[in-house]
Write an enzyme that holds these catalytic residues in place. Structure first.
Site, PDB file in Angstrom:
ATOM      1  N   ARG B 245       9.973  -1.595   5.186  1.00 22.59           N
ATOM      2  CA  ARG B 245       8.717  -1.995   5.825  1.00 22.59           C
ATOM      3  C   ARG B 245       8.153  -3.194   5.062  1.00 22.59           C
ATOM      4  O   ARG B 245       7.705  -3.058   3.925  1.00 22.59           O
ATOM      5  CB  ARG B 245       7.736  -0.822   5.775  1.00 22.59           C
ATOM      6  N   HIS B 249       1.294  -0.526   5.495  1.00 25.19           N
ATOM      7  CA  HIS B 249       1.401   0.461   6.585  1.00 25.19           C
ATOM      8  C   HIS B 249       0.694  -0.039   7.841  1.00 25.19           C
ATOM      9  O   HIS B 249       1.225   0.046   8.940  1.00 25.19           O
ATOM     10  CB  HIS B 249       0.790   1.791   6.134  1.00 25.19           C
ATOM     11  N   TYR B 258       0.564   0.558  -4.409  1.00 26.03           N
ATOM     12  CA  TYR B 258       1.632   1.549  -4.659  1.00 26.03           C
ATOM     13  C   TYR B 258       3.026   0.936  -4.742  1.00 26.03           C
ATOM     14  O   TYR B 258       4.002   1.638  -4.956  1.00 26.03           O
ATOM     15  CB  TYR B 258       1.597   2.672  -3.605  1.00 26.03           C
TER      16      TYR B 258
END
Lengths: 327, 327
Positions: B245, B249, B258
């Protein structure tokens, strides 16, 4: 006319609809060879074969979710959950998916599934084979919930549910399965979803209830008549969405209202009925709204005295009716 | 790659590249619109275009059914959603065929394209695709259903229940896990403790394989073969396409809380779109001229779609009550 039990009426409804429409099929646990643990689907496997009477893996979310997917193709699935107590793993599929399918797709997709599940107590089923869980689904626009009170209603409401273009939860009382029998016309019986039914007319008090409690109320009302009080008895038939007009008219007619459910009292179907009456009938009431329901304990215990203490019964209904009548 | 190339013509390879580029550029535009305050939310396909477009190329448009998940811009464009329709859903306008602006962006559904409507609770679409496959099998249709989800979603009960049901009944469904290494902030090692998501296929007794999601020919080959098996009555397949990805998100996430920039940059080196372009150029299939032609065609399409969707009206307030039930 043929005398039929409540469960025979359910069986007849499925048979008739499956004969009428090839897109109707049944899926669930033990519904095939065994004909259902209560034998609701007896003979269906033999008549329609394993392709249309499908024994599924033991997984409720899939029973409903697969049914939803098939219904989106245009099939008319009847998904059986063996006991309503076991429907909880499928709640996401029912509330997030089935209830919202039409709305979220702006009328592009729909979900004509019928979800059948036995509910109710008085059969030594203890906590997890006795519950009434209709209230859980009764605040979800997009769903319809029907709960028949008699063999004839069981037949007509299930046939209507199967034909309905939207998802319908059909909760059948397992104690009523073999307890209730009546003459049913051999011709087609269809009962409109969304309409309440006046079971008995009277001028002294109004009782509004549904499911097996209708039977308790009918008998109690006969007994009460010997005391000189006549009961107006309304069977909701469809507990969601509610027939507001019928509720308001029935409440206004006598001015005294008793609402009955086998479910826990708080947050129940009759809580909403009570709110409707409070909103619309304040100046027509001669007494506070009374409610008779199961106590607010988690569920029905197994031991017979505890079960009896929990369960609504004809005697409890009679006592409450008398109290309301004499108010 | 040259060996695998034999199964696809130059024309097909170029078409795949075009759709991958179309998905990427559309997604990039949505981020611009979000950051400039035009649209409230974006959830991205970037890094997954190769697996999305290639898998969809292996399906039969107008015949097969898809149940895409929220990142599948590449799937929906390949299956026939127009750029204009894609931007209408990003802007939540009345004319959006997915939901008429009712759902957040990325909640696809388009009945004319055989594309099932999806929701936000993840993985509920897997049983739906299985149910669609059940209907296709019952109606003896020469078609399959194709469903996607993320690797984090493969932990949901509906994944297990759906795949097991599909396996028991040998249903024509292809389940593709788009493993982008992240379930919002949680890496794959916090999601599963098996080497590959496709290892789970063993437990269901179905075909499972893991492919490089950045290699469109590998993904195409795997899905094509899965489709053949499904049509031959050999049941479902679980395909895991591994990618990365490249964006946070969603537009509301900050992925640098993160993961590191270095990690993202390293993944960009393996970006399926970039690698595929290089390969096609090296093989002389994609010329600079063709590429710049694609870029300007895509830019014109996206410009037009953006303006159209921006200026299109929202649904009228009066429509709030439409589509709760069949009318």
């Amino acid at each position: 006319m043929t005398v039929m039990s409540y469960i025979e009426a359910i069986n007849r409804a499925m048979k008739e609809e499956m004969r009428r429409d090839d897109d109707v099929f049944l899926l669930g646990e033990d519904v095939g060879k065994r004909g259902g643990v209560f034998r609701a689907s007896e003979g269906l496997y033999e008549e329609f074969g394993e392709a249309r009477v499908i024994d599924t893996p033991l997984a409720e979310s899939a029973i409903v979710g697969v049914g939803i997917g098939a219904s989106m193709y245009g099939m008319k699935p009847i998904a059986e959950i063996q006991f309503v107590d076991f429907i909880l793993p499928a709640v996401n599929q029912i509330i997030s998916e089935a209830a919202k399918m039409r709305y979220r797709s702006n009328n592009d997709w729909s979900c004509p599934i019928t979800i059948r599940a036995p509910y109710g107590g008085g059969v030594h089923g203890a906590l997890y084979h006795s519950q009434s869980l209709e209230a859980l689904f009764a605040s979800q626009p997009g769903l319809k919930i029907v709960m028949p009170s008699s063999p004839k209603d069981a037949l007509g409401l299930l046939k209507a549910a199967i034909r309905d273009p939207d998802p319908v939860l059909y909760f059948e009382h397992k104690k009523a399965y073999r307890l209730l029998k009546e003459d049913i016309p051999d011709e087609e019986v269809l009962i409109e979803i969304g309409k309440a039914n006046t079971v008995r007319e009277g001028d002294d008090l109004t009782v509004i209830t549904y499911g097996l409690c209708v039977e308790f109320s009918k008998k109690a009302a006969e007994k009460l008549a010997t005391q000189g009080y006549e009961v107006e008895l309304v069977d909701l038939r469809t507990v969601y969405p509610l027939d507001e007009q019928a509720i308001i008219e029935a409440a206004k007619k006598t001015g005294k209202v008793l609402l009955i459910t086998e479910d826990n009292k708080e947050g129940s179907i009759i809580s909403e009925v009570s709110a409707i009456i409070a909103e619309h009938c304040l100046f027509d009431l001669d007494a506070p709204i009374f409610r008779l329901a199961a106590p607010n304990v988690p569920a029905m215990p197994y031991a017979p005295p505890l079960e009896k203490a929990f369960m609504v019964s004809e005697d409890k209904v009679y006592e409450k009716m008398l109290e309301v009548a004499q108010y | 790659m040259s060996e695998k190339n034999q199964i696809l013509t130059d024309r097909q390879l170029l078409d795949m590249f075009y759709y991958m580029l179309l998905a990427r550029r559309s997604d990039e535009r949505m981020w611009l619109l979000n950051r400039s305050g035009k649209i409230p939310f974006v959830v991205s396909c970037q890094g997954q275009e190769a697996m999305q477009v290639a898998s969809s190329f292996a399906l039969a448009k107008g015949v097969d059914y898809t149940a895409p998940y929220y990142r599948d811009v590449g799937v929906v464009l390949t299956m026939g959603m127009t750029v204009k329709e894609l931007f209408l859903q990003a802007f939540a306008k009345a004319e959006d065929p997915n939901s008429g602006g009712r759902q957040m962006p990325g909640h696809f559904g388009h009945r004319k394209l055989n594309m099932l409507s999806g929701s936000s609770p993840v993985t509920t679409q897997v049983p739906h695709a299985v149910g669609m496959a059940l209907a296709l099998k019952m109606k003896q249709q020469p078609a399959v259903s194709f469903v996607t989800l993320g690797e984090g979603s493969s932990n949901q009960g509906d994944f297990h229940e759906g795949l097991n049901f599909a396996s028991v009944h040998d249903l024509p469904v292809i389940v593709m896990v788009e493993n982008n290494q992240y379930a919002i902030s949680c890496g794959i090692e916090q999601q599963v403790n098996c080497a590959k998501i496709s290892d789970r296929a063993l437990g269901y007794g179905i075909h499972g394989e893991t492919v490089d999601g950045n290699d469109p020919v590998a993904v195409y080959t795997a899905v094509k073969a899965a489709r053949e098996r499904a049509l031959n009555g050999e049941g479902p397949s679980l395909i895991e396409a591994v990618g990365y990805r490249l964006t946070p998100h969603s537009s509301d996430d900050n992925d640098l809380t993160y993961r590191t920039k270095e990690e993202v940059n390293a993944a960009k080196e393996k970006d399926g779109l970039i690698i595929f372009r290089q390969q096609l150029k090296k093989q002389g299939i994609l010329t600079d001229e063709l590429e710049s032609g694609y870029e300007s065609k895509i830019k014109a399409l996206i410009d037009e779609a953006t303006t159209y969707a921006d200026e299109a009206p929202y649904a009228d307030e009066q429509t709030l009550f439409d589509g709760v039930y069949h009318q």
